[in-house]
Design an enzyme around this catalytic site. Structure first.
Site, mmCIF file in Angstrom:
data_model
loop_
_atom_site.group_PDB
_atom_site.id
_atom_site.type_symbol
_atom_site.label_atom_id
_atom_site.label_comp_id
_atom_site.label_asym_id
_atom_site.label_seq_id
_atom_site.Cartn_x
_atom_site.Cartn_y
_atom_site.Cartn_z
ATOM 1 C CD GLN A 185 11.157 0.779 0.997
ATOM 2 O OE1 GLN A 185 12.108 0.407 0.325
ATOM 3 N NE2 GLN A 185 10.393 1.803 0.638
ATOM 4 C CE LYS A 232 -1.329 4.334 -2.498
ATOM 5 N NZ LYS A 232 -1.059 4.431 -1.056
ATOM 6 C CG ASP A 291 -7.842 -7.335 4.354
ATOM 7 O OD1 ASP A 291 -8.023 -6.402 3.541
ATOM 8 O OD2 ASP A 291 -7.349 -8.425 4.027
ATOM 9 C CD GLU A 294 2.554 5.749 -11.206
ATOM 10 O OE1 GLU A 294 3.773 5.970 -11.145
ATOM 11 O OE2 GLU A 294 2.007 5.306 -12.240
ATOM 12 C CB THR A 352 2.085 7.767 -4.654
ATOM 13 O OG1 THR A 352 2.959 7.515 -5.766
ATOM 14 C CG2 THR A 352 0.667 7.548 -5.156
ATOM 15 C CB SER A 375 2.524 -0.563 -2.892
ATOM 16 O OG SER A 375 3.479 -1.609 -2.889
ATOM 17 C CE1 TYR A 419 -0.031 2.350 -5.306
ATOM 18 C CE2 TYR A 419 1.026 3.995 -6.703
ATOM 19 C CZ TYR A 419 0.862 3.406 -5.467
ATOM 20 O OH TYR A 419 1.584 3.871 -4.395
ATOM 21 N NE ARG A 442 10.817 0.352 -3.657
ATOM 22 C CZ ARG A 442 9.610 0.864 -3.833
ATOM 23 N NH1 ARG A 442 8.575 0.434 -3.128
ATOM 24 N NH2 ARG A 442 9.415 1.847 -4.696
HETATM 25 P P1 NAP Z 1 4.938 -2.279 0.417
HETATM 26 O O1 NAP Z 1 6.323 -2.655 0.855
HETATM 27 O O2 NAP Z 1 4.380 -2.898 -0.797
HETATM 28 O O3 NAP Z 1 3.945 -2.575 1.649
HETATM 29 C C1 NAP Z 1 2.557 -2.543 1.496
HETATM 30 C C2 NAP Z 1 1.907 -2.990 2.791
HETATM 31 O O4 NAP Z 1 0.481 -2.972 2.623
HETATM 32 C C3 NAP Z 1 2.265 -4.438 3.206
HETATM 33 O O5 NAP Z 1 2.424 -4.475 4.607
HETATM 34 C C4 NAP Z 1 1.019 -5.214 2.809
HETATM 35 O O6 NAP Z 1 0.808 -6.386 3.581
HETATM 36 C C5 NAP Z 1 -0.058 -4.180 3.142
HETATM 37 N N1 NAP Z 1 -1.348 -4.484 2.512
HETATM 38 C C6 NAP Z 1 -1.591 -4.725 1.201
HETATM 39 N N2 NAP Z 1 -2.906 -4.970 1.010
HETATM 40 C C7 NAP Z 1 -3.495 -4.877 2.216
HETATM 41 C C8 NAP Z 1 -4.834 -5.042 2.689
HETATM 42 N N3 NAP Z 1 -5.831 -5.369 1.856
HETATM 43 N N4 NAP Z 1 -5.103 -4.858 4.016
HETATM 44 C C9 NAP Z 1 -4.096 -4.558 4.883
HETATM 45 N N5 NAP Z 1 -2.804 -4.423 4.502
HETATM 46 C C10 NAP Z 1 -2.519 -4.581 3.183
HETATM 47 O O7 NAP Z 1 4.836 -0.690 0.238
HETATM 48 P P2 NAP Z 1 5.815 0.468 0.764
HETATM 49 O O8 NAP Z 1 6.854 0.700 -0.269
HETATM 50 O O9 NAP Z 1 6.180 0.204 2.164
HETATM 51 O O10 NAP Z 1 4.833 1.727 0.668
HETATM 52 C C11 NAP Z 1 4.009 2.102 1.762
HETATM 53 C C12 NAP Z 1 2.863 2.952 1.261
HETATM 54 O O11 NAP Z 1 3.379 4.125 0.647
HETATM 55 C C13 NAP Z 1 1.962 2.302 0.219
HETATM 56 O O12 NAP Z 1 0.661 2.773 0.432
HETATM 57 C C14 NAP Z 1 2.503 2.830 -1.093
HETATM 58 O O13 NAP Z 1 1.477 2.809 -2.058
HETATM 59 C C15 NAP Z 1 2.883 4.235 -0.690
HETATM 60 N N6 NAP Z 1 3.997 4.837 -1.432
HETATM 61 C C16 NAP Z 1 5.174 4.196 -1.565
HETATM 62 C C17 NAP Z 1 6.225 4.804 -2.220
HETATM 63 C C18 NAP Z 1 7.556 4.129 -2.380
HETATM 64 O O14 NAP Z 1 8.344 4.573 -3.233
HETATM 65 N N7 NAP Z 1 7.860 3.108 -1.577
HETATM 66 C C19 NAP Z 1 6.065 6.108 -2.736
HETATM 67 C C20 NAP Z 1 4.851 6.753 -2.570
HETATM 68 C C21 NAP Z 1 3.822 6.116 -1.888
HETATM 69 P P3 NAP Z 1 1.394 -7.842 3.113
HETATM 70 O O15 NAP Z 1 2.780 -7.927 3.696
HETATM 71 O O16 NAP Z 1 0.438 -8.786 3.735
HETATM 72 O O17 NAP Z 1 1.394 -7.860 1.618
HETATM 73 N N1 GDD Z 2 9.218 -2.923 -11.575
HETATM 74 C C1 GDD Z 2 9.925 -2.765 -12.683
HETATM 75 N N2 GDD Z 2 10.570 -3.852 -13.217
HETATM 76 N N3 GDD Z 2 9.992 -1.550 -13.250
HETATM 77 C C2 GDD Z 2 10.753 -1.409 -14.354
HETATM 78 C C3 GDD Z 2 11.449 -2.474 -14.931
HETATM 79 C C4 GDD Z 2 11.348 -3.759 -14.335
HETATM 80 O O1 GDD Z 2 11.913 -4.740 -14.790
HETATM 81 N N4 GDD Z 2 12.123 -2.009 -16.009
HETATM 82 C C5 GDD Z 2 11.867 -0.705 -16.106
HETATM 83 N N5 GDD Z 2 11.028 -0.336 -15.109
HETATM 84 C C6 GDD Z 2 10.495 1.026 -14.902
HETATM 85 C C7 GDD Z 2 8.988 1.087 -14.731
HETATM 86 O O2 GDD Z 2 8.327 1.043 -15.993
HETATM 87 C C8 GDD Z 2 8.850 2.440 -14.030
HETATM 88 O O3 GDD Z 2 8.856 3.473 -14.979
HETATM 89 C C9 GDD Z 2 10.133 2.542 -13.198
HETATM 90 O O4 GDD Z 2 11.011 1.522 -13.678
HETATM 91 C C10 GDD Z 2 9.923 2.350 -11.706
HETATM 92 O O5 GDD Z 2 9.147 1.185 -11.511
HETATM 93 P P1 GDD Z 2 8.910 0.593 -10.037
HETATM 94 O O6 GDD Z 2 10.203 0.390 -9.352
HETATM 95 O O7 GDD Z 2 8.006 -0.585 -10.181
HETATM 96 O O8 GDD Z 2 8.213 1.812 -9.252
HETATM 97 P P2 GDD Z 2 7.021 2.790 -9.665
HETATM 98 O O9 GDD Z 2 7.627 4.145 -9.923
HETATM 99 O O10 GDD Z 2 6.165 2.212 -10.723
HETATM 100 O O11 GDD Z 2 6.158 2.826 -8.338
HETATM 101 C C11 GDD Z 2 6.776 3.004 -7.062
HETATM 102 O O12 GDD Z 2 6.882 4.379 -6.776
HETATM 103 C C12 GDD Z 2 5.611 5.051 -6.620
HETATM 104 C C13 GDD Z 2 5.938 6.524 -6.309
HETATM 105 O O13 GDD Z 2 6.113 7.218 -7.510
HETATM 106 C C14 GDD Z 2 5.941 2.246 -6.036
HETATM 107 O O14 GDD Z 2 6.633 2.221 -4.809
HETATM 108 C C15 GDD Z 2 4.599 2.912 -5.830
HETATM 109 O O15 GDD Z 2 3.925 2.261 -4.737
HETATM 110 C C16 GDD Z 2 4.859 4.380 -5.473
HETATM 111 O O16 GDD Z 2 3.635 5.051 -5.241
#
Ligand code: NAP
Ligand code: GDD
Length: 344
Positions: free
Chosen positions: A13, A154, A59, A128, A126, A85, A150, A185
């Site tokens: 994303q 991190k 990788d 988290e 993050t 992630s 996770y 997403r």
């Molecule tokens: P995402 O959509 O799950 O994307 C993760 C990316 O990492 C994908 O391109 C995936 O490649 C790549 N990847 C996974 N394992 C790898 C490996 N071994 N070597 C190289 N690439 C690898 O995550 P996102 O939501 O864009 O988040 C981006 C970053 O921000 C992540 O580090 C996440 O933990 C962090 N973050 C996200 C959030 C959020 O709310 N979105 C919040 C805080 C921090 P593939 O396509 O091949 O799987």
């Molecule tokens: N995935 C998921 N699926 N979560 C659920 C569900 C379900 O059916 N029902 C309830 N939840 C609750 C989870 O237990 C969690 O408390 C919340 O919804 C958010 O879950 P996710 O959307 O999976 O996100 P996350 O908060 O665990 O993690 C994301 O945000 C982090 C930043 O705080 C990811 O993007 C992480 O990579 C990122 O670091």
């Protein structure tokens, strides 16, 4: 001279939004992809940037690959977005998650250190890491208490980024980003699961959505806003760490309620705990129910970010509020289903 950016995790994303943002700024973007049987560039195609990116193999598990690539590309800025992630998966794959999200970051940091400290480095930290939050709202000074493998992995890479900055004088920043969402997403995350599910309910493809913990609260923002903050951090004179958040928290139940409203369904909640259901007021049909498989062994219950430092030092603020974000996601999913466009 044209600046060069290397983005790991380009197929995810944030990789899509960041590459779009940097291309508009005039950067030459290199996107690191790991080898899979079929590389998933659908997000990059969806927002129309695929042809402008130089895809390069990398990788995070393989240091020799990282070294060769960084030496060849000679980027000015590295954005490390690659990670396992999905929090839920980290309970089942804690060692893999630690290797990629923890040690993988040190592999990049060591490579940059060996090259004399250039390029600038951004680490995707993050909220988290706050886990069992010790205070609310959370800012850069809030103690960490991660609640998932996770979050622990991190936190290690977060401190490594700080350590390389302090020990080796590297320009390394950590963005402590709170949850950010978008139509790009992944469908396993709760927001997209709900937006996609509501669109399917509206178009009579499914009858209900099964969820886990409805009480969990998150500070949800728009991913397109958050990638700008990553770039802003690397443009400052001095490297630092920043919380990026909206300052508003909502529960999973709230998210479902607003998403249902955007397909003209008013939800009435009945029962508590595992028996809780969300019922359509008009038809009496159950559209939300609980399935224990989606609950977590240890939960992050409440996240609410205070991004005052980013506002003051970077001039950053979010442009999309919670309501608009939910509506945007449902609208995109309705269109995708109508167009039979199931790329991701
Ligand atoms: P995402 O959509 O799950 O994307 C993760 C990316 O990492 C994908 O391109 C995936 O490649 C790549 N990847 C996974 N394992 C790898 C490996 N071994 N070597 C190289 N690439 C690898 O995550 P996102 O939501 O864009 O988040 C981006 C970053 O921000 C992540 O580090 C996440 O933990 C962090 N973050 C996200 C959030 C959020 O709310 N979105 C919040 C805080 C921090 P593939 O396509 O091949 O799987
Ligand atoms: N995935 C998921 N699926 N979560 C659920 C569900 C379900 O059916 N029902 C309830 N939840 C609750 C989870 O237990 C969690 O408390 C919340 O919804 C958010 O879950 P996710 O959307 O999976 O996100 P996350 O908060 O665990 O993690 C994301 O945000 C982090 C930043 O705080 C990811 O993007 C992480 O990579 C990122 O670091």
């Amino acid at each position: 001279m044209t600046k060069k950016a290397l983005i790991t995790g380009i197929t995810g994303q944030d990789g899509a939004y960041l590459s779009e943002f940097l291309i508009k700024k005039g950067y030459k973007v290199y996107g690191a992809v790991r080898r899979t049987s079929s590389i998933n560039t659908s997000r990059l195609s969806y927002i129309g940037v695929l042809d402008d990116i130089d895809l390069v193999p990398m990788d995070l598990a393989e240091i020799t690959n990282i070294q060769r690539l960084i030496e060849r590309v000679e980027p000015d800025e590295i954005y490390n977005l690659a990670a396992q992630s999905f929090v839920q998966t980290s309970y089942e794959q804690p060692i893999y998650t630690s290797d990629i999200d923890g040690i993988g970051v040190t592999r990049i940091l060591e490579t940059v250190r060996n090259l004399g400290g250039n390029p600038k480095f951004y680490q995707a930290s993050t909220s988290e890491m706050f886990g069992k939050a010790q205070q609310s709202p959370q800012n850069e000074n809030t103690p960490f208490y991660p609640r998932s493998p996770y979050g622990v992995a991190k936190l290690y890479s977060h401190w490594m980024t700080i350590n390389y900055r302090e020990a080796w004088n590297m320009f390394a920043c950590s963005g402590i980003l709170f949850n950010h969402e978008s139509p790009l997403r992944g469908t396993e995350f709760v927001t997209r699961k709900i937006s996609q599910g509501m669109a399917q309910i509206a178009l009579k493809k499914i009858k209900k959505i099964n969820l886990g913990n409805l009480n969990a609260e998150r500070d949800w923002g728009f991913a397109g806003d958050y990638v700008e903050a990553m770039w802003l951090m690397l443009q400052k004179e001095k490297p630092d760490d920043y919380v990026i958040a909206t300052g508003e928290t909502n529960s999973v139940r709230d998210f479902a309620q607003v998403a249902a409203k955007s397909i003209d369904i008013d939800i009435e909640w009945d029962n508590e705990g595992e028996g809780e259901v969300g019922i359509c007021k008009k038809t009496g049909n159950t559209i939300i129910s609980i399935d224990k498989q989606y609950t977590r062994p240890s939960e992050t219950d409440h996240l609410l970010g205070d991004a005052s430092k980013a506002k003051d030092n970077l001039g950053w603020k979010p442009s999309i509020n919670f309501q608009s974000l939910v509506n945007m996601m449902v609208k995109h999913d309705l269109k995708r289903i109508e167009d039979n466009n199931f790329w991701f």
